[in-house]
Design a protein around this motif. Structure first.
Motif, mmCIF file in Angstrom:
data_model
loop_
_atom_site.group_PDB
_atom_site.id
_atom_site.type_symbol
_atom_site.label_atom_id
_atom_site.label_comp_id
_atom_site.label_asym_id
_atom_site.label_seq_id
_atom_site.Cartn_x
_atom_site.Cartn_y
_atom_site.Cartn_z
ATOM 1 N N CYS A 236 24.310 16.325 32.142
ATOM 2 C CA CYS A 236 24.737 17.437 31.205
ATOM 3 C C CYS A 236 23.294 17.967 30.535
ATOM 4 C CB CYS A 236 24.809 16.596 29.726
ATOM 5 S SG CYS A 236 26.609 15.343 30.724
ATOM 6 N N GLY A 237 23.420 18.751 29.954
ATOM 7 C CA GLY A 237 22.067 19.610 28.709
ATOM 8 C C GLY A 237 21.298 19.785 29.381
ATOM 9 N N THR A 238 19.932 19.042 28.875
ATOM 10 C CA THR A 238 18.940 19.660 29.821
ATOM 11 C C THR A 238 19.224 18.985 31.027
ATOM 12 O OG1 THR A 238 17.258 19.846 27.582
ATOM 13 C CG2 THR A 238 16.583 19.292 28.969
ATOM 14 N N SER A 239 18.831 17.957 31.429
ATOM 15 C CA SER A 239 18.938 17.319 32.309
ATOM 16 C C SER A 239 19.437 18.132 33.453
ATOM 17 C CB SER A 239 20.024 16.481 32.280
ATOM 18 O OG SER A 239 19.139 14.966 31.414
ATOM 19 N N TRP A 240 20.955 18.348 33.001
ATOM 20 C CA TRP A 240 21.727 19.545 34.543
ATOM 21 C C TRP A 240 20.870 20.300 34.584
ATOM 22 C CZ3 TRP A 240 24.226 24.755 33.933
ATOM 23 C CH2 TRP A 240 24.392 24.602 35.418
ATOM 24 N N PHE B 292 22.508 11.155 39.224
ATOM 25 C CA PHE B 292 22.896 11.372 38.257
ATOM 26 C C PHE B 292 21.266 11.409 37.425
ATOM 27 C CE2 PHE B 292 26.321 10.115 40.627
ATOM 28 C CZ PHE B 292 27.170 10.256 39.800
ATOM 29 N N ILE B 293 21.461 11.857 36.793
ATOM 30 C CA ILE B 293 20.416 12.302 36.098
ATOM 31 C C ILE B 293 20.444 12.387 34.376
ATOM 32 C CG2 ILE B 293 18.299 13.958 35.562
ATOM 33 C CD1 ILE B 293 19.538 13.894 38.639
ATOM 34 N N SER B 294 19.283 11.477 33.699
ATOM 35 C CA SER B 294 19.661 10.974 32.177
ATOM 36 C C SER B 294 18.275 10.933 31.791
ATOM 37 C CB SER B 294 21.257 10.311 31.701
ATOM 38 O OG SER B 294 20.770 10.472 30.592
ATOM 39 N N GLN B 295 17.981 11.519 30.564
ATOM 40 C CA GLN B 295 17.324 11.366 29.816
ATOM 41 C C GLN B 295 17.209 10.077 29.328
ATOM 42 O OE1 GLN B 295 14.405 9.682 26.812
ATOM 43 N NE2 GLN B 295 16.403 10.344 26.328
ATOM 44 N N SER B 296 18.205 9.287 28.313
ATOM 45 C CA SER B 296 18.446 8.116 27.753
ATOM 46 C C SER B 296 18.730 7.151 28.167
ATOM 47 C CB SER B 296 19.876 8.770 26.901
ATOM 48 O OG SER B 296 20.917 9.370 27.550
ATOM 49 N N GLY B 297 19.609 7.632 29.818
ATOM 50 C CA GLY B 297 20.616 6.705 30.515
ATOM 51 C C GLY B 297 21.789 5.975 29.357
ATOM 52 N N GLU B 298 22.362 6.467 28.534
ATOM 53 C CA GLU B 298 23.353 6.084 27.751
ATOM 54 C C GLU B 298 24.868 7.395 28.171
ATOM 55 O OE1 GLU B 298 23.328 2.987 27.180
ATOM 56 O OE2 GLU B 298 21.863 2.124 27.387
ATOM 57 N N GLY C 198 12.026 12.987 19.530
ATOM 58 C CA GLY C 198 12.344 14.428 19.145
ATOM 59 C C GLY C 198 14.043 14.975 20.283
ATOM 60 N N VAL C 199 14.124 15.344 18.839
ATOM 61 C CA VAL C 199 16.341 15.414 19.320
ATOM 62 C C VAL C 199 15.999 16.207 20.639
ATOM 63 C CG1 VAL C 199 18.334 15.816 19.036
ATOM 64 C CG2 VAL C 199 17.084 14.714 17.551
ATOM 65 N N ALA C 200 15.082 17.217 20.875
ATOM 66 C CA ALA C 200 15.275 18.467 21.320
ATOM 67 C C ALA C 200 14.238 17.607 23.067
ATOM 68 C CB ALA C 200 14.527 19.542 20.781
ATOM 69 N N SER C 201 14.897 17.606 24.089
ATOM 70 C CA SER C 201 14.096 17.104 24.917
ATOM 71 C C SER C 201 13.416 18.119 25.816
ATOM 72 C CB SER C 201 15.209 17.022 26.147
ATOM 73 O OG SER C 201 14.647 16.236 27.820
ATOM 74 N N THR C 202 12.381 17.957 25.584
ATOM 75 C CA THR C 202 11.314 18.149 26.529
ATOM 76 C C THR C 202 9.864 17.670 27.610
ATOM 77 O OG1 THR C 202 9.161 17.960 24.621
ATOM 78 C CG2 THR C 202 10.496 19.803 24.265
ATOM 79 N N ALA D 218 16.443 28.676 26.417
ATOM 80 C CA ALA D 218 17.452 29.906 25.239
ATOM 81 C C ALA D 218 18.382 28.113 24.489
ATOM 82 C CB ALA D 218 18.570 30.254 26.020
ATOM 83 N N LEU D 219 18.375 26.823 25.374
ATOM 84 C CA LEU D 219 18.878 25.961 24.775
ATOM 85 C C LEU D 219 17.354 25.266 23.538
ATOM 86 C CD1 LEU D 219 21.399 23.291 24.787
ATOM 87 C CD2 LEU D 219 19.975 22.520 26.707
ATOM 88 N N LYS D 220 16.691 25.003 23.572
ATOM 89 C CA LYS D 220 15.542 25.139 23.450
ATOM 90 C C LYS D 220 15.864 25.848 21.821
ATOM 91 C CE LYS D 220 14.968 21.384 24.638
ATOM 92 N NZ LYS D 220 15.106 21.212 25.259
ATOM 93 N N LEU D 221 15.673 26.881 22.342
ATOM 94 C CA LEU D 221 16.338 27.958 21.014
ATOM 95 C C LEU D 221 16.836 27.601 20.019
ATOM 96 C CD1 LEU D 221 14.141 29.994 20.415
ATOM 97 C CD2 LEU D 221 15.624 32.291 20.435
ATOM 98 N N ALA E 229 22.628 14.567 18.468
ATOM 99 C CA ALA E 229 21.809 13.174 17.654
ATOM 100 C C ALA E 229 21.119 13.205 19.404
ATOM 101 C CB ALA E 229 22.387 12.441 17.928
ATOM 102 N N LYS E 230 20.108 11.846 19.641
ATOM 103 C CA LYS E 230 19.653 11.966 20.742
ATOM 104 C C LYS E 230 20.684 10.582 21.474
ATOM 105 C CE LYS E 230 15.665 12.314 23.509
ATOM 106 N NZ LYS E 230 15.434 13.946 24.117
ATOM 107 N N SER E 231 20.283 10.848 22.672
ATOM 108 C CA SER E 231 21.618 10.088 23.312
ATOM 109 C C SER E 231 22.974 10.190 22.868
ATOM 110 C CB SER E 231 21.144 8.614 23.038
ATOM 111 O OG SER E 231 21.867 7.692 23.922
HETATM 112 C C1 F6R Z 1 19.201 18.931 25.007
HETATM 113 C C2 F6R Z 1 19.391 18.178 24.655
HETATM 114 C C3 F6R Z 1 20.526 17.388 25.820
HETATM 115 C C4 F6R Z 1 20.906 16.585 26.339
HETATM 116 C C5 F6R Z 1 21.292 15.953 26.958
HETATM 117 C C6 F6R Z 1 21.832 15.014 28.123
HETATM 118 O O1 F6R Z 1 17.125 19.858 24.089
HETATM 119 O O2 F6R Z 1 18.548 17.008 24.050
HETATM 120 O O3 F6R Z 1 21.443 18.270 25.623
HETATM 121 O O4 F6R Z 1 19.980 17.017 27.717
HETATM 122 O O5 F6R Z 1 22.203 15.845 25.716
HETATM 123 O O6 F6R Z 1 20.915 13.673 27.863
HETATM 124 P P1 F6R Z 1 20.050 12.226 28.270
HETATM 125 O O7 F6R Z 1 19.380 13.201 29.656
HETATM 126 O O8 F6R Z 1 19.854 11.334 27.713
HETATM 127 O O9 F6R Z 1 21.727 12.591 29.847
#
Ligand code: F6R
Length: 610
Positions: free
Chosen positions: A303-307, A348-354, A400-404, A485-488, A604-606
């Motif tokens: 999802c999102g940035t991970s996508w 499956f790509i996920s920063q939070s893993g959740e 930071g909520v926005a993933s970098t 674009a998503l970051k902005l 929100a993060k995660s």
């Molecule tokens: C964008 C952002 C979200 C996450 C998305 C997936 O800056 O943070 O779009 O990338 O909610 O989150 P993860 O990678 O944790 O599965």
């Protein structure tokens, strides 16, 4: 999404809970609350808004407590206000509950409970849990049994913490689809939805699995499953340090995380490049490497940035491995009965893993027999633990909520996987070595780009009042356009669209006039000439062009209004570099608008709910 923290021990619980909530605030920040024992009774203090406001409110009281739980909320059911904030009481104020997740069948349960005489004060789904647990307690069972019986009636997801006057020596917690971890101390224990809330106190943790319920006392804990069977849990030592989750002298977490990228990308590669063999080594994939290499198809799901990083992964896999690759939104994948074969490998790509959608999509893929690989940042997270095999990106905690920095580390891991598999296929030793050498230059090149911050700040000042932005790129840089674009949008609330540059003339060009800034990601690569034609088309319509170009490319200066020049690299690695100016541009526009970049509105993060 939403944060939970809890303490039981000999120390003053309230400052520990407030501190924990501040650490968790990135998970949700529309309201916050504490529930705790004080002078033999249960108390709740809560309010709308940030934890700092809660802290002010609590400082006005004179409570002493050794057992308490806290919550920071990202609203799902009911607007953010004090009534809907957690914890929630039963009528007699002898039982209180905090909850992350969504109770899907709360409407029918609420109807039954109202029929039984229960009154509801909030609009939340959580309040159903309080009254349901209360109804079992009134039948004379223990708190543990009451929670277990209640959860057997519930459909949906929960990370749950409960306090009861009847059993004031414990916190009862439960998990299904929403993370919960116990922190084990010396004559004190902790609970949290995320280890960052505990590591100031202990590094010994126990991750609860779905369907597990625990009773946490100050000097021990007991775990059972929802069927009431005892479970032995392993205590794990986490390596995260407190410095990693502090701002470290920066004004915001987002800027700290952008600036950390030379190091986080280096960490994602550390010990994984084998120069002599011109390849990479990924311990987490060794046991399944043959199966991955023999796959007929790859799917990347996120999802999102991970996508977006998955889209870059698709380009890498198809260019170097010639294995057909599809990129899927996890939320769509899980519900459309996807066609999955046993010889598919699904990443499956996920920063939070959740992330709830990604986790559910992974479970579906496993059920259908595909090989499931997790690429996560958060160590010990659900996706990392439930996948067949995986790779950590080692970006370090991202607050930071926005993933970098997670994005660039994800790209780095995709590149490592590509190299590893390509060397088993057609890539020669010489080409492999060249690639390893190029990988090693990337952290230094990122450092160089970060030095352009002042120039980017000037551009941000010029465009901070724009209402719309277009981001255009081709090939590997199309996903970078989406990510820019998503970051902005996320942090500056300016409407922005990312497009493949050639698609512009099929519609979006209608939007272009003198008020439309267009960001082109235009490094010198095989599509350079084409993208120059696209820039000409924008200029002919008076659009303002900001170009991300290659150092030494002076031709582009005569066309674009602003040019940010970044070092050269191979196409596959270019997105790691080309995204950095876009992160800084979004950051500085948002800061110049006076916005909170770490906690943007509504986010929100995660995202642990659907
Ligand atoms: C964008 C952002 C979200 C996450 C998305 C997936 O800056 O943070 O779009 O990338 O909610 O989150 P993860 O990678 O944790 O599965």
């Amino acid at each position: 999404m939403c944060g939970i923290v809890g303490y039981i021990g000999e120390r003053d619980a309230i400052p520990i809970l407030i501190e924990g909530l501040k650490r968790l605030e990135y998970r949700g920040y529309d309201s916050a609350g504490l529930g705790f024992f004080s002078k033999g009774a249960l108390n709740i203090i809560k309010n709308k808004g940030k934890v700092a406001l809660l802290e002010e409110k609590i400082n006005g009281h004179n409570h002493q407590s050794k057992i308490g739980i806290g919550h920071t909320r990202w609203a799902t059911h009911g607007i953010p206000n004090e009534t809907n904030a957690h914890p929630h009481f039963n009528k007699e104020k002898t039982l209180l509950v905090i909850h992350n997740g969504i109770i899907e069948n709360y409407q029918p349960l609420k109807k039954i409970l109202i029929g039984d005489g229960y009154e509801f004060k909030s609009e939340t789904d959580t309040e159903v849990l309080v009254h349901l647990i209360d109804s079992f307690l009134k039948k004379g069972v223990t708190l543990f049994s009451a929670v277990r019986h209640a959860l057997n009636q519930v459909e949906g997801t929960y990370g749950l913490a409960v306090l009861s006057c009847g059993e004031p020596d414990k916190i009862v917690v439960a998990r299904k689809g929403s993370p919960l971890v116990l922190g084990i101390g010396e004559n004190e224990n902790f609970i949290a939805s995320d280890v960052s809330a505990l590591i100031a106190h202990t590094k010994q943790v126990v991750y609860l699995e779905d369907g597990e319920i625990a009773e946490v006392y100050k000097d021990h804990f007991r775990t059972k499953n929802i069927e009431d069977e005892e479970i032995q849990k392993e205590i794990i030592e986490v390596t995260m340090s407190i410095e990693q989750i502090d701002k470290g002298g920066y004004s915001t977490f987002m800027l700290k995380e952008i600036m950390e990228q030379p190091e986080s990308v280096l960490n994602s590669m550390r010990g994984r490049l084998v120069h002599d063999d011109g390849t990479s080594k990924l311990g987490g994939l060794e046991s399944v490497l043959n199966r991955i290499a023999n796959s007929k198809r790859f799917i990347i799901c996120a999802c999102g940035t991970s996508w977006h990083s998955g889209m870059v992964g698709e380009y890498m896999f198809e260019q170097y491995l010639r294995i057909p690759t599809e990129v899927e939104y996890a939320s769509e994948f899980r519900y459309r009965n996807p066609i999955i074969h046993p010889d598919d490998t699904i990443f499956f790509i996920s920063q939070s893993g959740e992330t709830a959608d990604t986790l559910a999509a992974m479970k579906e893929a496993k059920r259908k027999g595909a090989l499931v690989i997790g690429i996560c940042n958060a160590v010990g997270s659900s996706i990392a633990r439930d996948s067949d095999a995986g790779v950590y990106i080692h970006a370090g905690p991202e607050i930071g909520v926005a993933s970098t920095k997670a994005f660039t580390a994800q790209l780095s891991v995709f590149a490592l996987i590509t190299l590893l598999l390509a060397r088993r296929k057609d890539m020669s030793l010489i080409d492999g070595k060249k690639m390893v050498e190029e990988f090693q230059t990337i952290p230094g090149k990122i450092e160089k780009i970060l030095k352009l911050e002042k120039q980017i700040e000037v551009i941000a000042e010029e465009f901070k009042n724009a209402k719309n932005f277009l981001y255009l790129g081709r090939g590997y840089n199309f996903p970078v356009a989406l990510e820019g674009a998503l970051k902005l949008k996320e942090i500056s609330y300016i409407h922005a669209e990312g497009y493949p540059a050639a698609e512009m003339k099929h519609g979006p060009i209608a939007l272009v006039d003198e008020n439309m800034p267009v960001v082109f990601i235009a490094p010198k690569d095989s599509t350079y000439d084409k993208i120059i034609s696209n820039i000409e088309e924008i200029k002919a319509r008076k659009g303002k062009v900001i170009a991300i170009a290659t150092e030494g490319d002076d031709d582009i200066d005569r066309l674009a209004d602003y040019v940010i020049k970044i070092p050269e690299t191979i196409r596959m690695l270019m997105p790691i570099l080309s995204v950095i100016p876009l992160q800084l541009l979004a950051y500085h526009i948002a800061m110049k608008k006076g916005l909170n970049v770490d906690q943007p509105r509504n986010l929100a993060k995660s995202v642990t709910v659907e």
